[in-house]
Design an enzyme around this catalytic site. Structure first.
Site, PDB file in Angstrom:
ATOM      1  CG  MET A  36     -42.574  84.243 -15.809  1.00  0.00           C
ATOM      2  SD  MET A  36     -41.139  85.178 -16.408  1.00  0.00           S
ATOM      3  CE  MET A  36     -40.392  84.039 -17.529  1.00  0.00           C
ATOM      4  CG  ASP A  38     -42.958  81.048  -8.187  1.00  0.00           C
ATOM      5  OD1 ASP A  38     -43.553  82.121  -8.222  1.00  0.00           O
ATOM      6  OD2 ASP A  38     -43.205  80.147  -7.365  1.00  0.00           O
ATOM      7  CD  GLN A  54     -45.219  77.351 -11.233  1.00  0.00           C
ATOM      8  OE1 GLN A  54     -46.352  77.330 -10.807  1.00  0.00           O
ATOM      9  NE2 GLN A  54     -44.614  76.263 -11.674  1.00  0.00           N
TER      10      GLN A  54
HETATM   11  C1  FRU Z   1     -45.059  81.221  -5.359  1.00  0.00           C
HETATM   12  C2  FRU Z   1     -46.117  80.181  -5.677  1.00  0.00           C
HETATM   13  C3  FRU Z   1     -45.639  78.792  -5.302  1.00  0.00           C
HETATM   14  C4  FRU Z   1     -46.438  77.915  -6.200  1.00  0.00           C
HETATM   15  C5  FRU Z   1     -46.538  78.730  -7.460  1.00  0.00           C
HETATM   16  C6  FRU Z   1     -47.836  78.568  -8.196  1.00  0.00           C
HETATM   17  O1  FRU Z   1     -45.172  82.390  -6.077  1.00  0.00           O
HETATM   18  O2  FRU Z   1     -47.337  80.505  -5.045  1.00  0.00           O
HETATM   19  O3  FRU Z   1     -45.775  78.489  -3.938  1.00  0.00           O
HETATM   20  O4  FRU Z   1     -45.813  76.675  -6.415  1.00  0.00           O
HETATM   21  O5  FRU Z   1     -46.376  80.090  -7.077  1.00  0.00           O
HETATM   22  O6  FRU Z   1     -47.786  79.191  -9.443  1.00  0.00           O
END
Ligand code: FRU
Length: 477
Positions: A36, A38, A54
């Site tokens: 995991m 963001d 994420q």
């Molecule tokens: C920030 C980031 C974002 C991107 C995501 C990819 O931590 O780098 O800019 O969208 O994580 O997982």
């Protein structure tokens, strides 16, 4: 490999049973298994708070990004839902990157970054990032609507859309990299599908980073707050110690006008692990922020346990009288409180006292009378690996972690006024601590990795005395 939500769910079901739970959070949100990062799409919709994130369901390492999904009635007790987005392509074939959610009538809309390479993924020149839309009526199953904003000419890194409603329109900020300079771009729309480019909202001045990730733009007490996560700031004394930062600029803005900033970039959290925060509004109008309680390129010892990464507590944002952003735990966090254990101690005199035999889910309350304390160091210790203490010589509150077996050693600290009292609310979970200082004046958040059976909580004061006005802990359910 072709990705799908069904395959992601199969993988998670298979892996879920194999986790070692020693460091798995008791009251923070983490993935069911796998990786995991963001928080994404934080929103209140149809009676529930939704948190997306994420997620890599196939591995404890970052990889082709999916959107994990959970919902909650109270921001602290989360229920896992099926994966919401998989990189099914073509516009997001190499990942569904970060983004946000808005409620459009009876529809929940996710606006996220489609990450894709046109050709060899080892060549950055082949990278393209576009903004995409997915919609849902039930808040669980999403229909992909494709690309809504293409990569601007000349750019490659262009991601993390944050959408909000203002007046009669939708607005969106997107983080970008123009050569070696970070920037935030702004767009506007009537229907979430057709977007009009309104240009660059803010750019990195000298030394302010090569890429600005995860922008968020909102109003607090009449001020505009541009919150973002810059990459490429150099460490300077006690500031910017982490690989990447997260913080804010204040200013004034009206649609169609430039953003007029006031003052410097300020970091939001002074611990080791807080990144990519995103904000949202509660139905009663509070601005809450949740961040990723980790840092890029830091060791993740829990990877050996089948998972990696967790989110912070929900924190209410406030603007102080002198225009500083403050964070306090959202009041819902208090609903976790079980029994209260007052600690019968008022002064420590060059000694240590064990207060709790094993601390894994607690809120510790401490109020020190610094003006009437002479000790050089006083504070609290968890096992042998974590300390949070006043260093009177340095006049700082220091968070120290010492896990040499995992390569996680070092301190973070904030300045203190020792003529005053110091009030601390320290949230301890299985592998994290979040310390809120003086009702939100500062916050220090770090991951911790105590060995099993080494979670004693001890108070100490060395070389002198330290006086307490209040001390105790809530057991958290
Ligand atoms: C920030 C980031 C974002 C991107 C995501 C990819 O931590 O780098 O800019 O969208 O994580 O997982």
């Amino acid at each position: 490999m072709m990705y799908s939500i069904a395959k992601a769910e199969q993988s998670l079901q298979a892996k879920r049973g194999d986790l070692n739970l020693r460091w798995y959070p008791r009251y923070h949100l983490a993935a069911r298994a796998g990786w995991m990062n963001d928080p994404n799409g934080l929103v209140w919709f149809d009676g529930w708070y939704h948190a997306f994130y994420q997620h890599h369901p196939y591995s404890t390492q970052w990889g082709p990004m999916h959107w994990g999904h959970a919902r909650s009635k109270d921001l602290v007790r989360w229920e896992h839902l099926p994966v919401a987005l998989a990189p099914e392509g073509p516009e997001d074939k190499d990942g569904c990157f970060s983004g946000s959610a808005v409620v459009d009538g009876d529809t929940l809309a996710l606006i996220y970054t489609g990450h894709k390479f046109h050709g060899d993924p080892d060549d950055e020149a082949n990278l393209y990032q576009v903004q995409c839309l997915a919609t849902s009526r039930d808040g669980v199953h999403f229909t992909r609507q494709g690309t809504i904003v293409d990569t601007p000419p000349g750019l490659h890194h262009f991601r993390d859309p944050k959408v909000w409603r203002e007046g009669e329109r939708w607005y969106m900020v997107v983080g970008a990299r123009d050569g070696e300079t970070g920037q935030v771009r702004v767009y506007r729309s009537d229907d979430l599908r057709e977007w009009q480019d309104m240009g660059v909202l803010a750019v990195a001045e000298k030394d302010m980073g090569y890429m600005w990730e995860c922008p968020d733009f909102f109003t607090l007490n009449g001020k505009r707050v541009l919150m973002f996560s810059p990459q490429g700031l150099a460490a300077e004394g006690f500031k910017n110690r982490n690989l990447f930062q997260s913080g804010y600029l204040l200013g004034e803005w009206q649609p169609g006008q430039p953003f007029v900033r006031e003052g410097e970039f300020v970091e939001m959290d002074s611990g080791h692990d807080f990144y990519a925060p995103q904000s949202f509004l509660t139905p009663d109008g509070r601005r809450i922020v949740i961040g990723w309680l980790d840092m890029w390129e830091s060791p993740f010892p829990e990877q050996q346990d089948g998972w990696a990464g967790m989110l912070s507590l929900p924190r209410e944002l406030m603007l102080s009288a002198d225009n500083r952003l403050q964070m306090r735990p959202a009041r819902e966090v208090e609903s976790l409180r079980g029994a209260w254990f007052p600690w019968p101690v008022s002064t420590l005199n060059n000694q240590q006292i064990v207060q709790v035999e094993s601390c894994d889910a607690m809120e510790v309350i401490l109020q020190w009378d610094c003006a009437n304390s002479s000790a050089e160091q006083y504070g609290i210790r968890l096992g042998d690996g974590f300390r949070l203490y006043v260093d009177a010589q340095m006049q700082r509150l220091v968070l120290e972690r010492y896990y040499p077996q995992y390569g996680l050693c070092g301190t973070r600290s904030v300045a203190l006024n020792l003529n005053d009292t110091l009030s601390l609310r320290l949230f301890v979970d299985s592998s994290s601590v979040e310390a809120f200082v003086n009702e939100g004046e500062a916050c220090l958040s770090s991951r911790i990795y105590p060995d099993e059976g080494a979670r004693e909580l001890t108070m100490f004061a060395w070389t002198g005395t330290a006086s307490l006005i209040e001390a105790g802990a809530w057991q958290l359910e």
